[in-house]
Write a protein that holds these residues in place. Structure first.
Motif, PDB file in Angstrom:
ATOM      1  N   GLY A 148       0.430  -1.179   0.154  1.00 38.36           N
ATOM      2  CA  GLY A 148      -0.031   0.247   0.332  1.00 38.36           C
ATOM      3  C   GLY A 148       0.710   1.222  -0.405  1.00 38.36           C
ATOM      4  N   MET A 149       1.773   1.169   1.192  1.00 35.30           N
ATOM      5  CA  MET A 149       2.384   2.509   0.931  1.00 35.30           C
ATOM      6  C   MET A 149       3.704   2.483  -0.060  1.00 35.30           C
ATOM      7  SD  MET A 149       5.270   4.200   4.101  1.00 35.30           S
ATOM      8  CE  MET A 149       4.214   4.280   5.053  1.00 35.30           C
ATOM      9  N   GLY A 150       3.465   1.129  -1.061  1.00 36.52           N
ATOM     10  CA  GLY A 150       4.741   1.078  -1.754  1.00 36.52           C
ATOM     11  C   GLY A 150       3.792   1.665  -3.285  1.00 36.52           C
ATOM     12  N   ILE A 151       2.495   2.654  -3.235  1.00 35.03           N
ATOM     13  CA  ILE A 151       2.006   1.931  -4.220  1.00 35.03           C
ATOM     14  C   ILE A 151       1.324   3.843  -4.365  1.00 35.03           C
ATOM     15  CG2 ILE A 151       1.670  -0.264  -4.753  1.00 35.03           C
ATOM     16  CD1 ILE A 151      -1.766   1.554  -3.852  1.00 35.03           C
ATOM     17  N   ASP A 152       1.662   4.019  -5.927  1.00 32.77           N
ATOM     18  CA  ASP A 152       1.312   5.227  -5.709  1.00 32.77           C
ATOM     19  C   ASP A 152      -0.128   5.886  -7.400  1.00 32.77           C
ATOM     20  OD1 ASP A 152       1.225   8.110  -5.847  1.00 32.77           O
ATOM     21  OD2 ASP A 152       2.388   8.282  -7.717  1.00 32.77           O
ATOM     22  N   LYS A 153      -0.860   4.500  -6.401  1.00 33.35           N
ATOM     23  CA  LYS A 153      -2.430   3.935  -7.608  1.00 33.35           C
ATOM     24  C   LYS A 153      -3.398   4.601  -7.316  1.00 33.35           C
ATOM     25  CE  LYS A 153      -4.895   0.044  -9.825  1.00 33.35           C
ATOM     26  NZ  LYS A 153      -4.738   0.902 -10.912  1.00 33.35           N
ATOM     27  N   PRO A 154      -4.161   6.080  -8.465  1.00 37.24           N
ATOM     28  CA  PRO A 154      -4.924   7.113  -7.519  1.00 37.24           C
ATOM     29  C   PRO A 154      -6.087   6.875  -7.822  1.00 37.24           C
ATOM     30  CG  PRO A 154      -3.841   7.704  -9.904  1.00 37.24           C
ATOM     31  CD  PRO A 154      -3.622   6.201  -9.112  1.00 37.24           C
ATOM     32  N   ASP A 155      -6.826   5.643  -9.075  1.00 36.96           N
ATOM     33  CA  ASP A 155      -8.193   5.064  -9.012  1.00 36.96           C
ATOM     34  C   ASP A 155      -8.698   3.022  -8.384  1.00 36.96           C
ATOM     35  OD1 ASP A 155      -6.188   2.781 -10.464  1.00 36.96           O
ATOM     36  OD2 ASP A 155      -6.946   2.509 -12.190  1.00 36.96           O
ATOM     37  N   VAL A 156      -7.737   3.331  -7.363  1.00 35.61           N
ATOM     38  CA  VAL A 156      -8.259   2.282  -6.151  1.00 35.61           C
ATOM     39  C   VAL A 156      -9.975   2.604  -6.250  1.00 35.61           C
ATOM     40  CG1 VAL A 156      -8.252   1.407  -4.135  1.00 35.61           C
ATOM     41  CG2 VAL A 156      -6.282   1.954  -5.631  1.00 35.61           C
ATOM     42  N   ARG A 157     -10.825   1.588  -6.287  1.00 34.28           N
ATOM     43  CA  ARG A 157     -12.457   1.988  -5.691  1.00 34.28           C
ATOM     44  C   ARG A 157     -12.651   1.534  -4.462  1.00 34.28           C
ATOM     45  NH1 ARG A 157     -11.203   5.775  -9.684  1.00 34.28           N
ATOM     46  NH2 ARG A 157     -12.060   6.436  -7.140  1.00 34.28           N
ATOM     47  N   PHE A 158     -11.830   0.369  -3.771  1.00 37.05           N
ATOM     48  CA  PHE A 158     -12.172   0.191  -2.906  1.00 37.05           C
ATOM     49  C   PHE A 158     -11.295  -0.745  -1.791  1.00 37.05           C
ATOM     50  CE2 PHE A 158     -12.700  -3.831  -4.289  1.00 37.05           C
ATOM     51  CZ  PHE A 158     -11.812  -4.844  -3.698  1.00 37.05           C
ATOM     52  N   VAL A 159     -12.031   0.176  -0.377  1.00 41.84           N
ATOM     53  CA  VAL A 159     -10.431  -0.638  -0.261  1.00 41.84           C
ATOM     54  C   VAL A 159     -11.342  -1.843   1.265  1.00 41.84           C
ATOM     55  CG1 VAL A 159      -8.978  -0.570   2.211  1.00 41.84           C
ATOM     56  CG2 VAL A 159      -8.361   0.739  -0.066  1.00 41.84           C
ATOM     57  N   ALA A 160     -10.972  -2.276   1.934  1.00 38.92           N
ATOM     58  CA  ALA A 160     -11.812  -3.721   2.417  1.00 38.92           C
ATOM     59  C   ALA A 160     -10.783  -3.872   3.670  1.00 38.92           C
ATOM     60  CB  ALA A 160     -12.323  -5.028   2.154  1.00 38.92           C
ATOM     61  N   HIS A 161     -11.197  -4.005   5.311  1.00 41.93           N
ATOM     62  CA  HIS A 161     -10.604  -3.788   6.186  1.00 41.93           C
ATOM     63  C   HIS A 161     -11.519  -5.501   6.090  1.00 41.93           C
ATOM     64  CE1 HIS A 161      -8.359  -0.075   5.961  1.00 41.93           C
ATOM     65  NE2 HIS A 161      -7.101  -1.108   6.935  1.00 41.93           N
TER      66      HIS A 161
END
Length: 589
Positions: free
Chosen positions: A285-298
């Motif tokens: 996560g900290m290692g990505i620079d992807k702006p179009d992530v539409r969801f994060v689920a824990h």
């Protein structure tokens, strides 16, 4: 010295700065040391990229992960910035050093381990420097949620070049951490610019964990774009990724136990994808620079509110709607307390405070966003945000103190040896070979729960574990925690928040699709972007964000000049891709 606003327009295609960007850039251009606390997606990187082009010399960017540096390098080069990384995996290190010495770099990305070395300090003395940018600056603080000891070693480097301004950037720092960052990096308190922490485009939803696989599959079905699913263990990552792949959606796993080549390949595939789901530990996560992530689920409890805020902040960095789902269980809190008991004594009070704050977030009937923002010191917040589960579907609050007393009594009278399921069966009066053999059917608590109270047993047991009134022993049995006595004696009540029942296949997630209006030209432009991405080896978002393609589809420019007036279309991209996108628009006319 060039004009920052003109650079912003010509290089990045933006008409003006957003939020506090102009304040931050203004301080940097004046040579002032600055800490910028800005939410993810607010454009922190522009705050050092623009000055790197406006000032003479090279801006040295300290970044915590190699993968993140390479993503940032790719995005910088795409708009025409002369940039390079100096990492252990780069094969062109000598070429980079020569370019740096010759003054041919605007940006040089390095890890804190390299930046703090004497050899690197000597190298820096051989060229002109314009700025030090310390990204993810919360890593410098022991109070931060992601402390990196090597960040503590940066101060001697910064002080050796005291005439070079320093800019620390973070999205995640409470008041204590912010003060510590300033002290550790030699930034005056008046040099702190806090933009606020709200991410209004993210919809927050927090639910008890029931069937994790089904719950995550529901999130995936409602949100067709790229997504990240966080799992607490490596084994859990592998298992869930395998199950989610059965949906037919592209799904990959990511954790520190994978072969480094597999990790890099999976991350690259996710960065380039428009619909992939990656199941990962928080190593990702900290290692990505992807702006179009539409969801994060824990699929389990994060380590802290700071960690939760940062991890959910990886969704919707492009400003489009996104969703954040957290599925938690009482066992998450039990394991967290065990971990706290294993850390050094001095850190335990802070860790317990973090866990208590998480408990308040998951149990609240209040607006989730309000709880988050107040945690970071923003007191003047609306009572309702209109974009979290509690605001959209207000939960019911019930007094479950009597049921809690019955549950605790059953745990005590059965000898504090049995798990939740068995305690529930005793309270419900369900006869079994086990209850007969143990003589528990003769107890006063056998069968004392019925009717409406029966539905409260599971949420009550969850709440008692969360509040440390109950703990699990090494054999899985329940035993009293420090908060049990007060509840049992009626000195402390137990209020339960019961969310309304949700239709599994109800409304689509807030993220929806990239093309909510069903414009066929937009889909044609996306197809062209995909084609260019494959040809150039760049992720689609590096070419143009979805928002830029939507503007193209709506305004239908007929010339390069008109296309260049669309926000996000800078000179380099206009020259590289403009004609191809204009052709798509003309063919659709």
């Amino acid at each position: 010295m060039a004009d920052p606003v003109e650079i912003l327009r010509s290089t990045f295609g933006f008409a003006g700065f957003r939020g506090v960007q102009d304040q931050v850039v203004g301080r940097v251009m004046r040579g002032a040391n600055t800490l910028a606390v800005m939410p993810t997606g607010a454009g922190k990187s522009l705050c050092y990229q623009v000055p790197s082009l406006a000032l003479e010399g090279t801006c040295v960017v300290v970044s915590p992960l190699i993968a993140l540096m390479h993503d940032q390098l790719r995005a910088a080069e795409a708009v025409g910035i002369r940039a390079a990384t100096l990492t252990s995996v780069d094969e062109n290190r000598e070429e980079t050093i020569q370019r740096f010495r010759a003054g041919q770099l605007d940006l040089l990305y390095v890890a804190p381990e390299r930046a703090s070395s004497e050899h690197f300090r000597n190298l820096l003395s051989q060229a002109r420097l314009s700025l030090f940018a310390i990204d993810e600056a919360h890593c410098v603080s022991e109070w931060g949620h992601d402390f990196r000891p090597d960040y503590r070693l940066l101060r001697p480097l910064l002080d050796r070049f005291e005439d070079v301004p320093r800019l620390a950037l973070t999205a995640t720092a409470d008041a204590h951490t912010r003060a510590d960052i300033c002290e550790q990096l030699g930034i005056p308190h008046e040099g702190m610019i806090v933009a606020g922490f709200d991410r209004p485009n993210i919809r927050y939803t927090i639910q008890p964990r029931e069937n994790t696989t089904r719950q995550v599959m529901d999130v995936m079905a409602d949100n067709p774009g790229p997504g990240i699913v966080y799992v607490q263990t490596r084994a859990g990552v592998e298992k869930l990724a395998e199950k989610l792949a059965e949906t037919g959606r592209p799904v990959l796993a990511y954790h520190a136990g994978l072969d480094p080549q597999v990790r890099r390949r999976n991350q690259a595939a996710f960065v380039a994808s428009e619909d992939m789901v990656i199941v990962a530990t928080v190593a990702f996560g900290m290692g990505i620079d992807k702006p179009d992530v539409r969801f994060v689920a824990h699929a389990g409890l994060p380590k802290s509110i700071e960690g939760y805020y940062q991890e959910t902040g990886r969704a919707g960095r492009d400003g489009d709607p996104a969703v954040a789902h957290l599925f938690w269980g009482a066992d998450d809190f039990a394991r967290a307390r065990q971990r706290i008991g294993e850390v050094e004594t001095g850190r335990q009070p802070g860790e317990r405070a973090r866990l208590t704050a998480l408990g308040a977030l998951v149990e609240t009937a209040e607006c989730r966003r309000r709880i988050l923002l107040r945690h970071f010191g923003e007191e003047d917040t609306p009572e309702q945000c209109g974009n979290c589960d509690n605001c959209l579907s207000p939960p019911a609050a019930v007094d479950a103190g009597v049921v809690a007393q019955k549950f605790l009594s059953a745990v005590f009278r059965t000898g504090m040896m049995f798990g939740t399921g068995y305690i529930e069966s005793v309270l419900l009066g369900q006869s079994s070979e086990r209850s007969l053999m143990n003589g528990h059917e003769k107890l006063s608590v056998f069968g004392i729960v019925s009717g409406d109270e029966a539905a409260l047993l599971k949420p009550v047991s969850r709440a008692l574990l969360l509040r440390d009134a109950l703990r699990t022993n090494a054999h899985g049995g329940l035993e009293f925690g420090p908060a049990a006595k007060a509840i049992l004696k009626g000195e402390t009540g137990l209020k339960l928040v019961l969310p309304p029942k949700r239709d599994r296949r109800g409304k689509r997630g807030a993220a929806g699709g990239a093309n909510p209006i069903g414009n066929p030209l937009f889909e044609a432009l996306r197809a062209k972007r995909r084609e260019i991405a494959q040809e150039t080896g760049l992720p689609p978002y590096v070419i143009f964000h979805d928002s830029v393609l939507r503007d193209m589809a709506m305004s239908k420019p007929t010339s390069l000049a008109e296309l260049g007036r669309i926000s996000g279309v800078g000179a380099r991209k206009l020259d590289a891709y403009g004609s191809e996108f204009l052709l798509v628009i003309r063919e659709a006319a």
